[in-house]
Structures are given as C-alpha cells and as structure tokens.
Design a protein around this motif. Sequence first.
Motif, mmCIF file in Angstrom:
data_model
loop_
_atom_site.group_PDB
_atom_site.id
_atom_site.type_symbol
_atom_site.label_atom_id
_atom_site.label_comp_id
_atom_site.label_asym_id
_atom_site.label_seq_id
_atom_site.Cartn_x
_atom_site.Cartn_y
_atom_site.Cartn_z
ATOM 1 N N MET A 122 0.849 -1.193 0.000
ATOM 2 C CA MET A 122 0.000 0.000 0.000
ATOM 3 C C MET A 122 0.886 1.245 0.000
ATOM 4 O O MET A 122 1.702 1.448 0.893
ATOM 5 C CB MET A 122 -0.903 0.005 1.231
ATOM 6 N N PHE B 153 -1.721 0.734 -4.679
ATOM 7 C CA PHE B 153 -0.828 -0.362 -4.337
ATOM 8 C C PHE B 153 0.295 -0.481 -5.363
ATOM 9 O O PHE B 153 0.099 -0.188 -6.546
ATOM 10 C CB PHE B 153 -1.587 -1.698 -4.308
ATOM 11 N N TYR C 292 0.545 -4.592 3.584
ATOM 12 C CA TYR C 292 0.342 -5.354 2.363
ATOM 13 C C TYR C 292 -1.086 -5.890 2.305
ATOM 14 O O TYR C 292 -1.676 -6.234 3.339
ATOM 15 C CB TYR C 292 1.344 -6.504 2.283
#
Length: 382
Positions: free
Chosen positions: A333, A343, A372
């Motif tokens: 992210m 992302f 993540y």
Amino acid sequence: MNFIKIYTIVIIALTFLNCSKSASKDDVSEVQEEKKIVSNSDLMSISQKQYENEALSMTSLVAHSFGTKINATGVIDVPPNGRAVISAQIGGYVKNSPLLIGDQVKKGQLLLTVENIEFLELQQQYLEAKEQLTFLKSDYERQKELFDEKITSEKSFLKAESDYRMTLAIYKGLRKKLELLQIDPMQVESGILTSVSKIFAPISGDVTAINITTGSFVSSSDQIMEIVNTEHLHLELKIFEKDVLNIKIGQTVLFNLPESGTKQYKGSVHLIGKSIGDDRTVMVHAHIDEPHDEGFIPGMFVQASILTNEVTGMGISDKAIIEDNGLTYLMLMKSGENDTYLFEKIQVETGELSGDIILIKNHKDLDPKGKYLLGGAYLLAD
C-alpha cells in the motif's frame, strides 16, 4: 403545418437519444468505479467502496520460526496430579450429590455425603477404646512406679505396658479412620455421633464424570466421579522411531485441532520418551504456549508438526501472496487518499510455509513497516 409537426418530432427524438446516451455513460461510469483501476503494470488502485465491499484487510511482515517438520499426532492431556478420581473410604448410600458434569469445584469443596450405619459402630468403638485407654494408662503408670520400687514383679509391669500400648494403637487407628471419613473425633468425644461421611474435593477443577445417583450404594472400589484441573494442559504426541534422533527439548511444536478449523497453536517440546511402543513410536511431552481460554478439553485429538533445524525469519500470511507468470508478488500500500487505495506490485522470493506464514527470503528489500494487501489480491490481477 405538417412540416412543423415532423420537425418537432425529429427534435424530440434526437433529444431523447442524447439523454439515453448520457444515462448509459453514467451507468458505465458507475460500473467502472466499482472495478479496479490499473495505471500501469506496477501501480494499481482500488476504490474504498470496493475495499469495504470485498472485506479486504492489510497485513505486515512478522518474525516467525521456520524449519524442517516432523509430523506427529496425539491428544491434549493433563498431568497425573491434575486428574482426581473420587471414591468413598468406606461404602455407603449416597445421601446428597448436588453436582453436575461440567461444574467447577474448588479444593476442599463438599462434593457429596455418604450414609452408613457402620460409621456409628466405628465411633462407638473409638469411644470404648478411649475410655479403656484412660484406665490402662493409669494402671501402666502405677505398675511402672511399683516396678521401679521393686514392689511388683516384672511380669505384671510388662503385662500392664503391653495392654496399654496395644489399646493406644487401636485408639489411634480408629481416630485416623474417623479423620479419613471426615468425622471430627473431638465431636465424637463430646457425644455427637453421625451416620454420615462427607467427601470433599482433593483438587480444584471441572467435574468430568459422575457415576452415581442419590440413594445409590457405593463401595470403596467404585469411582464416584472424576475431577480434572485444566490449568496445566499439555500435549502427548507420538512420533515414529526413525524421527526420534532429530527431536530435541525446546523445539517448537505447531498443532491444530482437525475438528475445529485450521487455526494453529504453538507449544514446545518438554520431555522425550525413553522407550519404544509396540507400534514403533515414541511419546513426546510438549507444553502449550497459548492461554487456556481457547476451550481446550483433555482428550482432544491434535495433529502437530515439530520444527527441527529451526531458524527465525521474516514471513507474511500466505493469503497476501499473488502469483503471475511463475513469479510471486506482494501488493504494498502506497497511499490511501481521495477514497482510493494505491498499491505497488512488489516481487518477492518465498520459502518454507509454516502454518499459514510463508518465508520471505528477500525481506531486506522490503519495507519492514509496510502494509500489504491481505486476501482479494485476485482483484488486482488484470
């Protein structure tokens, strides 16, 4: 006049067509808004609305133990002093039993009462022995004085001493029996006799079995109930003979309960058996690291893995890994602004899988504090 009507109809039709196209574009726009947005092969975005609708979440890198696994099976158990079978010292009829299976009891708590006329006879014998002991003690002391003064014979003195000591032994034995039956000898000596014996809990724990009903007769060999203390649960595991040389005290044990999902729990090897069973297996005793609010019950079947050649590395949930053309990636992210999550697709090199945590070999190339995407990585595959 007809020309004006035709012209008017054409204008209305064109207006309606334009409105329909405009509405169609708005619908497409709303559908596209629900879809993922890909700006390039490495940067991808997703709307906050879709993030919430898909119940997505974030995860991070964690330190975790990895190693070669030795599979084992076994059960959750308690140590011998954590299990108590309740029996009556002397048989009798159950007078009162207020407990049910599953009840928690404290050490010293009243469990049930047993009634038997023999208890009265035992107390009667105790009182008789006590009165006789008083007389024999007095006679023994008198005979001793006479013997010391050479007035009486040694035979008379020894007879008085023998009678006194024999009655004293009977008195002490009867007193101990009363104490085992939870009958107070002091109350008996004061004239308060009872036909009821009380049975108290020897340990704290949960009642796991009750084998009697009120009014039923129990003998001294009958198992009335069972109490199990679950404060010190452990694992009793079986491993094959060929694996025993690789097992060491302190190694990590990962286990799960097959009947209750895939959640893994952690423990450690505490003792290794020194004998081989008929099925060519060795017992391994392992302690459980998790707190005891997980609902573990003694006797539950477990499947376990013992980690040998153990190393600590950085890993992440395997649900965060996505695969593309034979390569593995994580979705890092980068930002979360204007109701949009951005992302970055980061290539990673994975290793061993321990439970649901997979080793990230090139973790030094990653942001250790990064967030993540967990689950739903398939939404960003295009």
